[in-house]
Design a protein around this motif. Structure first.
Motif, PDB file in Angstrom:
ATOM      1  N   MET A 126     -10.454  20.547   2.931  1.00  0.00           N
ATOM      2  CA  MET A 126      -9.235  21.010   3.596  1.00  0.00           C
ATOM      3  C   MET A 126      -8.657  22.232   2.881  1.00  0.00           C
ATOM      4  O   MET A 126      -8.219  23.185   3.526  1.00  0.00           O
ATOM      5  N   ARG A 159       1.297   4.292  -3.188  1.00  0.00           N
ATOM      6  CA  ARG A 159       1.082   5.731  -3.011  1.00  0.00           C
ATOM      7  C   ARG A 159       2.218   6.576  -3.582  1.00  0.00           C
ATOM      8  O   ARG A 159       2.070   7.793  -3.721  1.00  0.00           O
ATOM      9  N   ASN A 165       0.824  -1.202   0.000  1.00  0.00           N
ATOM     10  CA  ASN A 165       0.000   0.000   0.000  1.00  0.00           C
ATOM     11  C   ASN A 165       0.866   1.264   0.000  1.00  0.00           C
ATOM     12  O   ASN A 165       0.546   2.241  -0.689  1.00  0.00           O
ATOM     13  N   LEU A 195     -10.770  11.422   7.402  1.00  0.00           N
ATOM     14  CA  LEU A 195     -10.067  10.675   6.363  1.00  0.00           C
ATOM     15  C   LEU A 195      -9.696   9.285   6.895  1.00  0.00           C
ATOM     16  O   LEU A 195      -9.868   8.264   6.214  1.00  0.00           O
ATOM     17  N   PHE A 196      -9.206   9.246   8.130  1.00  0.00           N
ATOM     18  CA  PHE A 196      -8.832   7.969   8.727  1.00  0.00           C
ATOM     19  C   PHE A 196     -10.064   7.095   8.989  1.00  0.00           C
ATOM     20  O   PHE A 196     -10.006   5.881   8.873  1.00  0.00           O
ATOM     21  N   ALA A 226      -1.831  14.118   2.271  1.00  0.00           N
ATOM     22  CA  ALA A 226      -2.746  13.064   2.749  1.00  0.00           C
ATOM     23  C   ALA A 226      -2.166  11.683   2.440  1.00  0.00           C
ATOM     24  O   ALA A 226      -2.297  10.750   3.242  1.00  0.00           O
ATOM     25  N   GLN A 227      -1.509  11.558   1.291  1.00  0.00           N
ATOM     26  CA  GLN A 227      -0.858  10.278   0.959  1.00  0.00           C
ATOM     27  C   GLN A 227       0.223   9.950   1.995  1.00  0.00           C
ATOM     28  O   GLN A 227       0.346   8.803   2.442  1.00  0.00           O
ATOM     29  N   VAL A 250     -10.386  16.351   0.831  1.00  0.00           N
ATOM     30  CA  VAL A 250      -9.224  17.128   0.388  1.00  0.00           C
ATOM     31  C   VAL A 250      -9.680  18.521  -0.075  1.00  0.00           C
ATOM     32  O   VAL A 250      -9.087  19.534   0.300  1.00  0.00           O
ATOM     33  N   ARG A 264     -10.945   5.541   5.835  1.00  0.00           N
ATOM     34  CA  ARG A 264      -9.962   4.488   5.576  1.00  0.00           C
ATOM     35  C   ARG A 264     -10.250   3.245   6.431  1.00  0.00           C
ATOM     36  O   ARG A 264     -10.121   2.108   5.965  1.00  0.00           O
ATOM     37  N   PHE A 302      -1.250   8.674   5.166  1.00  0.00           N
ATOM     38  CA  PHE A 302      -1.625   7.256   5.089  1.00  0.00           C
ATOM     39  C   PHE A 302      -0.389   6.355   5.162  1.00  0.00           C
ATOM     40  O   PHE A 302      -0.450   5.261   5.719  1.00  0.00           O
ATOM     41  N   PHE A 304     -12.662  10.775   0.053  1.00  0.00           N
ATOM     42  CA  PHE A 304     -11.281  11.280   0.019  1.00  0.00           C
ATOM     43  C   PHE A 304     -11.208  12.597  -0.751  1.00  0.00           C
ATOM     44  O   PHE A 304     -10.689  13.597  -0.260  1.00  0.00           O
TER      45      PHE A 304
END
Lengths: 223, 223
Positions: B175, A108, A104, B189-190, A186-187, B172, B193, A190, B168
């Protein structure tokens, strides 16, 4: 004679099973390291390799499962031996998931723009190093059936969590100051989260190693 | 007579094991629903309850493990029965992790400020509903040993992934336009996820149910 033969065959099975799991651990560790290397260098070719190579981990997990089932069916192991096979089944599953997190991260890499501008790009590899070391050491603890080393891995998870908190704060500040980079940031968020989960999973394996070696979970651990 | 007795005892063991896993599934489903309810209403008391109740899932997983090991030791099951016990061990582990994701969602409730301003707050419960349904249905498929229903759960994962992508992008943009809310938006966001991961885990269980019922993994599934 018959009993001796069976015991020897069982030991060989266990050794083979442990070998497969050691191989999985090695692949997972390399996947974490290379995913972060790909991230730091913006190396999409390497990232693609990490993604592709994850199939090998999936195949090894299937092999561990099949082998464990065969051993259970043929040898009907008892007590410690049985606990050992069950631990192998579970640990194989967790290491496969650690590989998924590394995959994962690699996925990204191509979604991040303007990499050099992000301070967390220096923190993430350091965090990844601790996480990869945890994976390495917990599998050494597994191979050596060493509950002391397993505990030591569990304690190191705090370090990973501290990295995560620091990177999280850092990225949020970065987002506030540079709204144009929010999607890339944001990537990275994660990726930090994936590394934090790898630390959790290594901790899980450490608990299983402790259980497999001593018959009990470390009692100071929140499960 | 002896054989019959053993078969009956084994069936009872399996039934008990399946019952424990059904109980775990029910708890996980409720945990997802209540975590999202707590999120939507900003209800920190309910969130704390979800976090606290997760210990029950951990305890049930330990019970499933202990029971599976006991059955393997006492009955030395073969072929399908053995596959069934191994599936129970693995599924118990995955359902426990689904509970962890719900707990993680609940933990984030208190960290979000200005909830009503977030559009994703209407998307997240819808996404959570699909994820909770997947968990519910995959455990029904498990109870019924129904590979068709398992496949159907696997297909629904695309819906969860689509929600995730949409949330997502939405977050964004939010934000970028409201830098002051970035920290809260990151929590959402989490949460998205976590729901996406719950969908993945339900898919995993569906694959195991398919395997347990037919002896093979669904072949159109990327593992």
């Amino acid at each position: 004679m018959m009993v001796e033969h069976t015991v020897k065959a069982f030991d060989e099975d266990i050794t083979r099973l442990r070998g497969l799991i050691a191989e999985m651990g090695g692949l997972a560790e390399v996947a974490i390291q290379q995913a972060l290397q790909a991230l730091v260098n913006g190396d999409e070719t390497l990232a693609a390799e990490v993604v592709e190579r994850d199939a090998k981990l999936d195949a090894l997990e299937t092999e561990v499962d099949a082998m464990a089932v065969r051993v259970l069916a043929l040898r009907a192991p008892m007590a410690d031996d049985l606990r050992e096979i069950v631990a192998a089944l579970k640990i194989g599953g967790v290491v496969e998931r650690i590989g998924d997190y590394a995959k994962n991260i690699a996925k990204r890499v191509g979604r991040i723009e303007g990499r050099t501008k992000f301070e967390p790009l220096t923190l993430l590899p350091a965090m990844g190093e601790v996480a990869a070391e945890m994976v390495h050491d917990v599998l050494t603890a597994y191979a050596a059936r060493d509950p002391v080393m397993a505990r030591e891995v569990i304690q190191r998870d705090d370090k990973v969590d501290a990295f995560y908190d620091s990177i999280f704060r850092n990225l949020v500040s970065h987002m506030v100051e540079n709204p144009a980079t929010i999607s890339s940031a944001a990537q990275l968020l994660f990726i930090a989260r994936n590394l934090e989960r790898i630390g959790d999973h290594a901790t899980n394996v450490a608990e299983m190693v402790h259980y497999s070696a001593t018959g009990s979970y470390p009692d100071d651990i929140e499960r």
